[in-house]
Write an enzyme that holds these catalytic residues in place. Sequence first.
Site, PDB file in Angstrom:
ATOM      1  N   HIS A 125      -4.126   5.029   4.167  1.00  0.00           N
ATOM      2  CA  HIS A 125      -4.775   3.815   3.677  1.00  0.00           C
ATOM      3  C   HIS A 125      -4.110   2.547   4.209  1.00  0.00           C
ATOM      4  CE1 HIS A 125      -6.320   1.125   0.350  1.00  0.00           C
ATOM      5  NE2 HIS A 125      -7.390   1.829   0.605  1.00  0.00           N
ATOM      6  N   ASP A 133       0.834  -1.201   0.000  1.00  0.00           N
ATOM      7  CA  ASP A 133       0.000   0.000   0.000  1.00  0.00           C
ATOM      8  C   ASP A 133       0.869   1.252   0.000  1.00  0.00           C
ATOM      9  OD1 ASP A 133      -2.353   1.809   0.759  1.00  0.00           O
ATOM     10  OD2 ASP A 133      -3.285  -0.171   0.835  1.00  0.00           O
ATOM     11  N   SER A 176     -11.434  -1.831   0.038  1.00  0.00           N
ATOM     12  CA  SER A 176     -10.125  -1.673   0.656  1.00  0.00           C
ATOM     13  C   SER A 176     -10.118  -2.239   2.069  1.00  0.00           C
ATOM     14  CB  SER A 176      -9.739  -0.188   0.709  1.00  0.00           C
ATOM     15  OG  SER A 176      -9.484   0.318  -0.570  1.00  0.00           O
TER      16      SER A 176
END
Length: 646
Positions: free
Chosen positions: A215, A174, A391
Amino acid sequence: MRGSPPCGTAVGCMLLLLLLDALLLFAGQAAGEGIITNHVVVRLHESAHDDAHQLAVEHGFQSVRKLPFGEGPLPLLPPMSPRREANAVPRKRQRLQKDSRVMSVLEQPGFSRQKRGYRDLNEMEVNISDPLFNKQWYLVNTGQADGTPGLDLNVAEAWGLGYTGRGVTIAIMDDGIDYLHPDLASNYNADASYDFSSNDPYPFPRYTDDWFNSHGTRCAGEVSAAANNNICGVGVAYNSKVAGIRMLDQPFMTDIIEASSISHMPQVIDIYSASWGPTDDGRTVDGPRELTLQAMADGVNKGRGGKGSIYVWASGDGGSYDDCNCDGYASSMWTISINSAINDGRTALYDESCSSTLASTFSNGRKRNPEAGVATTDLYGNCTLRHSGTSAAAPEAAGVFALALEANPDLTWRDMQHLSVLTSKRNQLHDEVHQWRRNGVGLEFNHLFGYGVLDAGGMVKMSHEWKTVPERFHCVAGSIQDNHKIQSGGRLVLTIDTDACQGKDNFVRYLEHVQAVVTVNASRRGDLNINMTSPMGTKSILLSRRPRDDDAKVGFDKWPFMTTHTWGEDPRGTWVMEVGFQGPEAQRGVLKEWTLMLHGTQSAPYIDQVVRDYQSKLAMSKKEELEEELDEAVERSLKSLLSKNN
């Protein structure tokens, strides 16, 4: 011969009674100590049926309730008053048995039954004290944030069996991980981490004012946030190790960055979690390039000492405007594609549907409840309740797979896919567009949710006794390479008859993945619709309409549309492909190629092995114990009987 006792001889009858006594004794031991009650069942002689009420009153019972089944009345005599003395029942039973009107007396011990579908968090054996745990409805859903009670990953059962991900390393590919976060630091695997965006071993997220690079940290917390440290919540596999692979935070992606990330330390990292892919704009058709494909193939063949790296992929956030079979990462056979459900079981508005999705986990709720998001770690030591999307779904699946790997470290990448198919549950998932169906071998699936929501408890239990699936084979079942016109208002129907390479070394008898490699051009690619039906009658939607895709030039060039919906089926017979247009305007196109690729095994992977073993193991183990007890009881009783007769 009429009149003969059913057991043949008097000695036989006595042995039968001894066997029955042993059976009853064993059953009582297996069920645990019964609760003493005042409920008694009495069978009366036929001549005394009219005296049932009088008999009840005489022996201190309140009334008689006749059962609506069985031959002849079988009065049930409830207690006159609540139980006060432990020896009250034996005394009443003795008096009843001496009554000339009574044939037999049977006490009714109490035992436990629990309501299903509702669980009180305070009553569950989950010793988690972290402040956000009560808000992590995807772990234990008791109805918080307007959710549906019981709709969760069933991690409580897996944890209760002692599986917490210990010894397993998950890599989050990520934008980096805040490895200094107090809820992640103790589980951070620095040796397995790397920053491919900056080419250094410190994958810390780059600072932005809008926290855009949060994220990866949020995904990491879903998997490996520590338990009982009074910080944020807890990860699905809270004793697992998490590695950070920073590879998204640069102006552009390259094949070498992706390939390097996917192949980083494959003998140390067990599971790679990816919550990214091509742009979810409903127009893009894209997938891994050459080096990344080679890295994936190498990972599944050589990673984890040859057992194969496990790649978990989010299916995409393009909603009804997109189709995840146009994402070559999510639709790869080498990945486990995960979609999401919201906390009441419905589809999220951003969910993409496609036939390559294997299973689902959870994202946020659809209502504007501030606690309906996914609770997890955030940048700079913070926590959040607002993580969402597919996600969020992929890391949850990675955590469940970590629990399964702890239960059985020998699981291969294909074993994990089979386990996902077998143990995922429909639960209370609801797709308003696509119905739940069963394929040719009875496996229930949905075009959006795959085989259902992952069940951590079910997966670890099946993993513990899992036998590795047989060798995998590949068969080119057939190919059509002539040009075929497609017109609006009609459908192009093509068929391939195949024996699935029977008689050859690469014969495929039991399906895993099926690929339809298609080359097709259209005046408007987004209006194309492709369906494929297996010989056993299972219909897969290979491509749905994508209303935002205006392409009229590129089309699909040898694109491998994939389905998992025919899992376990016999591929021999006639496969049917239907191609047409959906949309308000007339379109035209040409299909230039359809090649059918079958992937699976020659021998039954679990129909004759694991499923039967799993379903019957407890029963068989009890049967074996029972047989041993019976053998011993019969031997003792027979010796005693013979000694007395002598």
